[in-house]
Each structure stands twice: as C-alpha cells, then as structure tokens.
Design an enzyme around this catalytic site. Sequence first.
Site, short mmCIF file in Angstrom:
data_model
loop_
_atom_site.label_atom_id
_atom_site.label_comp_id
_atom_site.label_asym_id
_atom_site.label_seq_id
_atom_site.Cartn_x
_atom_site.Cartn_y
_atom_site.Cartn_z
N LEU A 28 0.79 -1.30 -0.12
CA LEU A 28 0.06 0.01 0.06
C LEU A 28 0.78 1.03 0.12
CD1 LEU A 28 -3.02 0.89 0.29
CD2 LEU A 28 -2.83 0.83 2.72
N ASP A 29 0.81 2.10 -1.15
CA ASP A 29 2.02 3.10 -1.24
C ASP A 29 2.13 4.08 -0.01
OD1 ASP A 29 0.51 5.71 -1.90
OD2 ASP A 29 -0.31 4.47 -3.39
N LYS A 30 3.27 4.73 -0.05
CA LYS A 30 3.61 5.46 1.31
C LYS A 30 2.43 6.59 1.40
CE LYS A 30 7.34 8.08 2.81
NZ LYS A 30 8.77 8.32 2.51
N SER B 280 -0.50 6.50 0.70
CA SER B 280 -1.92 6.03 1.09
C SER B 280 -2.03 5.37 2.55
CB SER B 280 -2.23 4.88 -0.08
OG SER B 280 -2.14 5.42 -1.37
#
Length: 234
Positions: free
Chosen positions: A98-100, A102
Amino acid sequence: MRINKYISETGYCSRRATNRLINEKRITVNGEVCEPGRMICPDDVVLIDGKVIPEKAEAVYIALHKPVGITCTSATHVEGNIIDFMNYPGRIFPIGRLDKDSQGLILMTNDGAIVNKMMRSEFGHEKEYVVTVDHLITDDFLKRMSRGIEILGTTTKPCEVSRISDYEFRIILTQGLNRQIRRMAKECGYRVIRLERIRIMNVTMEGLEMGEWRNLTKIELANMLDQLADTVHL
C-alpha cells in the site's frame, strides 16, 4: 522446488523478498552463492547470511491500519519501513503493498506460502478502497474508471466503482498494479487527494484506529483460507 518457493514455505520471508536476498548474494546453497531460479533438493544445505533458516514459527496473520508515510517494505534500512513501525516481536512481512502516500488496511504475516496465492491477479481477490479526488466526480469518470484505463502498457481490468459524494468514490479492484488507482484517476484528469484501503477479501479494518493492528479472528482466517484454497484449484 525452486529456491524462492523453498524459503517462502519455511515462513522466513516471501518469494519476492527471497529474490531480493538472492540478488544481494546473501543466500548460499551447499557453500556456493545461490543463483536465481536455483532448484533445491532435500539434502541441500541452505543458509541465509551464513546461518541456518530458523524452524518455522507458528503462523500469524495480522491486520494493520497503516498511516500515510509508512513504506510497506521488510527492508529495515528504508526510513519509515513497516517493520520498524510495528515493532512486532517476531519476523513478519507485508502481503502486497500500500503505497507510502496511502493509508488503510495491510495484512502482515510470517507465512510466505500464502503471499503468492493472495497476490496473483487471475484469482480475482477483491481489495476495496475509498478515494477522494480534486475535481467534481462525473458519471463519465465513474464509467471510464470501471471499464478499464490504459496505464503501464496495459489496460486495467473492469472493476466496480460507485460515487460516495461529490469528491469521493468507492472502487473494488482485483489486481494491484503500481499506484494503480492514482494512475487511473490521472488518466481521467483527476488527482487523488486521499486514498484509503478498507477491505482485502473478507478482512476489514473494523475496530482499528490509525496505526493499530490486530490478529485476524478465527472466522476471518478460516474464510480467507477457504477462498484461497478454492482459487488455487482454478
């Protein structure tokens, strides 16, 4: 079996993490530096950083409400990595990413065998997100997002998209391309302001405040493993 599958089944780390260890030349087989794709026989001696792989610990499955700013990596040299953030008393790693920028649900485990089953997009495991954008959401935007958008040299799979409010929508994906939702929205002329994952398969963040984590319940785990068992035989 191949080296990355062999190590993932010990619970030491995932196949992807194993590939990274191989590239860093930290794995040896019978005293020789391991090459990618190496096949392992029952009597081979496999060492990581010169040490025997620990016996497989009891499997743990954790739901974490990840804040913005935390990076979903097991590489502890990365500032703000998820391992240091949790400070869990045992070796665990994230299932997927889960990208930084988000926030929301990320699953953590020490069960390397489960990662590949969950990550393969052809199995169609759902991930649900609530997204806020910078422009008024139109019917055309919802239709374009749901039908598929060309990004990263491919067209995204059709997905379920619905309006929550003028600037907020819900989207359910069955694949996980790099920064997929952000890239899809950008192609439609929108910028994502806030992105939160609220569900992975049957697991939600219910009862979790930002930064908190909990073990999956027996019912959640049984349901998830049943779904994974079904898809493996497709």
